[in-house]
Design an enzyme around this catalytic site. Structure first.
Site, PDB file in Angstrom:
ATOM      1  N   ASP A   1       3.986  49.484 -39.896  1.00  0.00           N
ATOM      2  CA  ASP A   1       4.103  50.436 -38.798  1.00  0.00           C
ATOM      3  C   ASP A   1       4.516  49.608 -37.577  1.00  0.00           C
ATOM      4  O   ASP A   1       4.381  48.378 -37.592  1.00  0.00           O
ATOM      5  CB  ASP A   1       2.748  51.109 -38.579  1.00  0.00           C
TER       6      ASP A   1
ATOM      7  N   ASP B   1      -1.326  56.693 -39.909  1.00  0.00           N
ATOM      8  CA  ASP B   1      -0.889  55.792 -40.979  1.00  0.00           C
ATOM      9  C   ASP B   1      -1.675  55.978 -42.274  1.00  0.00           C
ATOM     10  O   ASP B   1      -1.307  55.396 -43.301  1.00  0.00           O
ATOM     11  CB  ASP B   1      -1.040  54.327 -40.530  1.00  0.00           C
TER      12      ASP B   1
ATOM     13  N   CYS C   1     -25.166  32.298 -64.761  1.00  0.00           N
ATOM     14  CA  CYS C   1     -24.252  32.762 -65.808  1.00  0.00           C
ATOM     15  C   CYS C   1     -23.921  34.232 -65.561  1.00  0.00           C
ATOM     16  O   CYS C   1     -24.826  35.080 -65.551  1.00  0.00           O
ATOM     17  CB  CYS C   1     -24.906  32.581 -67.170  1.00  0.00           C
TER      18      CYS C   1
ATOM     19  N   ASP D   1      -2.275  50.886 -38.270  1.00  0.00           N
ATOM     20  CA  ASP D   1      -3.505  50.797 -37.487  1.00  0.00           C
ATOM     21  C   ASP D   1      -4.024  52.135 -36.986  1.00  0.00           C
ATOM     22  O   ASP D   1      -5.095  52.192 -36.379  1.00  0.00           O
ATOM     23  CB  ASP D   1      -3.296  49.863 -36.280  1.00  0.00           C
TER      24      ASP D   1
ATOM     25  N   CYS E   1     -25.170  36.564 -68.274  1.00  0.00           N
ATOM     26  CA  CYS E   1     -26.612  36.834 -68.182  1.00  0.00           C
ATOM     27  C   CYS E   1     -26.890  37.859 -67.086  1.00  0.00           C
ATOM     28  O   CYS E   1     -27.756  38.725 -67.231  1.00  0.00           O
ATOM     29  CB  CYS E   1     -27.385  35.549 -67.879  1.00  0.00           C
TER      30      CYS E   1
END
Length: 679
Positions: free
Chosen positions: A378, A574, A12, A570, A15
């Site tokens: 890019d 960037d 839960c 990458d 919980c």
């Protein structure tokens, strides 16, 4: 003291939150994070803190660490015995058997509700079920009280099994850690723990074994399976000088690898950290459901009380029938279906993504990704390979082609730019002692001294920035990439390079457009190169010759205003755009720590098609979350109506409640196993 515990019998999320809060508020505890989806507790505390005692004070049945867990078998035995007693009661008409059935199946529920009442935290499913069934007994509905408790415990049992299945599936997606390493020590091989490896050490990886740490191949060649990291099942050939990542699998022949990073800093360790911490970044829907649950249950209890005692007074009718209807409301009021299924759905989405080589740092980013309207790429290294080939060398002013290659290679030797690496492939005899005063200008090129001569190597903007005279005709060379070279401020010529589009780039753009997304390309490359790539990609919108700050301007002024925007890049240049976009996506994960730190999503592979997969997973996750919310609320409201109008029985109510919770949890697992999200 820092320690990790495995948590058992915790099914839960509410919980889990109570346990985490109790630990955080305990003396001597500095930090506590309970990951419900993984079933783990990370805690930083003093030695005297009794973690087990604190947990037991909140949830009696929860166990930690390596304790034996036979609870599932015990639970199933009680269900069988109580069901048998109930059947006997129904066959014989003897109410005694119904009471026995009730006590067998409901003893722990009543016990939990009493314990919670002492803690003044009792408005949960245990309290609701206890009040409802005790009320039924007082109304002399013995078989019904027993049936309600048996149905409730049976539903809870299967619900727990579904949660465990979900948890195991999620764990299996991210537990790809190497178990041992073969350390080369002279002529000996020593088996050691990968976490004890140090940079510079040499390890042997045998066929079928996982690479224990990030490193560089120093001996041997083999095909490696990168699927545990990138999700790509196509083997990649590696040989001496090639880099390999921890967690990849060596096929067919052995490799000797020089360790470059400690395991704690490796790609695999970072993947595990990102996936495990993802549950801390909750989506707005998840936060809303948690808040909703706090008010929903008390509201239903008040409604049930009014139905039981106010309506019969107003209508001057029998209390018994209205009390019974009020008790049915209590039975179906538990918000477990929502509280349980929503976080599981989000984490299933994160788990599925990690299996496919896509690391999403939190549920909130899944939501954003599902709502993205614009994708901005890019160019170099993202849509193209970033592996340039020299197509021509043009020398002027008395310089030879060899001179241009020598000066440009020495100047680029300290740069990590894709063009720099491409030039270095053609001139490998670098004398680093000749290079002095190296400066790299982002978006322009490099300036340095080579053997006492001032050398500029870069694009046309660098020549203009440094006021270096050059023929006007070379400013608009119709090539994808042009590197200009000047020596002592005398223009020496240029090197023409060509970059290649990645295999999946065109398909990626077409699929994104078919989903109704707008696709853009922002690049620092020249107009000619950018236009050629854009034309090959179904004439997407593009902006060229941009510095990092120019990309921010384009995003803010022309793209972000039209909807949620993802930026895909990458390189270090960037990072500003990755940070500014609504969601930043880094390609070629863990090649650059700064990029990974800034990005919200990390793509471990190099293919842009993973962007489509990430959006598919995000959209499916959102769809299932909304389905679960609609389904759970609709069924509960429907049965509330039936209860108040006297058209539902108590056992039907509990069947509907536990059934909805179970179905919602099972629906969550669709994210993990669906093939529709994959390309």
């Amino acid at each position: 003291m820092k320690k990790r515990y495995e948590i058992k019998n915790l099914h839960c999320p509410d919980c889990a939150a109570k346990i985490e809060n109790a630990l955080k508020n305990s003396e001597g505890v500095k930090k506590a994070t309970l990951n419900f989806s993984l079933g783990t507790l990370d805690i930083e505390c003093e030695e005297f803190v009794d973690v087990k005692k604190i947990i037991k004070s909140v949830e009696e049945n929860v166990e930690i660490s390596d304790e034996k867990n036979h609870n599932k078998y015990k639970q199933l035995t009680f269900i069988i015995l109580s069901s048998a007693s109930l059947v006997l009661s129904l066959i014989t008409g003897i109410w005694y058997f119904a009471i026995v059935s009730y006590l067998i199946s409901g003893a722990d529920v009543i016990k939990k509700s009493i314990l919670n009442m002492r803690k003044k935290s009792f408005l949960d499913e245990n309290f609701l079920m206890s009040v409802a069934t005790i009320g039924a007994i007082l109304l002399k509905e013995f078989p019904e009280a027993a049936a309600v408790m048996v149905f409730y415990k049976t539903g809870e049992y299967f619900q727990d099994l579904a949660v465990d299945k979900s948890r195991k599936s999620i764990k299996s997606l991210i537990e790809s850690t190497p178990k041992h390493a073969w350390l080369v020590s002279g002529s000996q091989l020593l088996e050691t723990d990968p976490q004890k490896l140090e940079p510079g050490q040499i390890v042997l990886v045998k066929p079928g074994e996982k690479v224990p740490a990030d490193g560089i191949v120093v001996e041997g060649d083999a095909y490696i399976d990168s699927s545990p990291i990138t999700g790509e099942f196509i083997p990649r050939h590696v040989a001496a000088s090639d880099s390999v990542l921890a967690g990849t699998i060596v096929r067919e022949s052995s490799l000797k690898i020089k360790v470059t990073k400690k395991y704690s800093d490796s790609s695999m360790a970072n993947i595990l950290k990102l996936v495990e911490s993802a549950s801390e970044r909750k989506a707005k829907t998840e936060k809303f459901i948690t808040t909703f649950a706090r008010y929903y249950t008390p509201a239903v209890v008040i409604t049930a009380t009014l139905v039981s005692f106010l309506i019969p007074v107003i209508l001057n009718e029998s209390f018994n029938q209205w009390i019974y209807r009020g008790l049915i409301l209590l039975v179906i009021s538990c918000p477990c279906a929502l509280v349980l299924a929503i976080p599981l759905t989000y984490f299933a989405g994160i788990g599925k993504s990690s299996k496919r080589g896509i690391l999403i740092k939190g549920a909130s980013y899944l939501d954003t990704l599902a709502n993205v309207k614009n994708i901005v790429f890019d160019k170099t290294g993202t849509l193209t390979h970033g592996s340039f080939e020299i197509t021509n060398i043009n020398s002027v002013n008395g310089f030879s082609k060899d001179d241009l290659l020598m000066y440009s290679a020495h100047a680029e030797a300290n740069s990590n730019h894709p063009i720099a690496r491409s030039i270095l492939k053609h001139f490998k005899k670098i004398d680093h002692s000749l290079v002095k005063n190296f400066h790299e200008l982002n978006g322009f090129g490099v300036i340095c001294s080579i053997n006492g001569k001032l050398v500029h190597v870069g694009n046309d903007k660098l020549l203009h920035r440094e006021n270096i005279p050059h023929p006007e005709t070379v400013c608009k060379l119709d090539e994808k990439s042009t590197v200009h070279v000047s020596v002592n401020r005398l223009y020496a010529g240029n090197i023409l390079l060509a970059d290649k589009l990645k295999e999946s780039s065109r398909k990626t753009v077409d699929l994104l457009k078919s989903k109704g997304l707008s696709v853009y390309m922002l690049t620092g490359d020249n107009e000619s190169a950018a236009r050629e790539i854009a034309e090959k990609l179904s004439n997407i919108d593009y902006y060229s010759e941009l510095l990092p700050e120019n990309k921010i301007d384009i995003l803010e002024k022309k793209i972000l205003k039209s909807g949620k925007t993802a930026f895909v890049g990458d390189g270090i240049n960037d990072t500003p755009a990755l940070a500014r976009a609504d969601i930043g996506i880094a390609m070629n994960g863990f090649g650059n720590d700064a990029v990974v730190e800034v990005a919200d999503v990390v793509i471990m592979g190099a293919e842009p098609i993973k962007i489509v997969e990430s959006i598919n997973i995000a959209r499916m996750t959102k769809k299932i979350v909304l389905e679960n919310i609609f389904f759970a609320i609709t069924i509960k409201l429907l049965f509330m109506f039936f209860a108040i109008t006297g058209k539902a029985t108590m056992w039907q109510g509990v069947f509907a409640d536990t059934g909805v919770a179970l179905l919602c949890v099972l629906n969550s697992l669709r994210v993990l196993f669906s093939r529709k999200t994959e390309i």
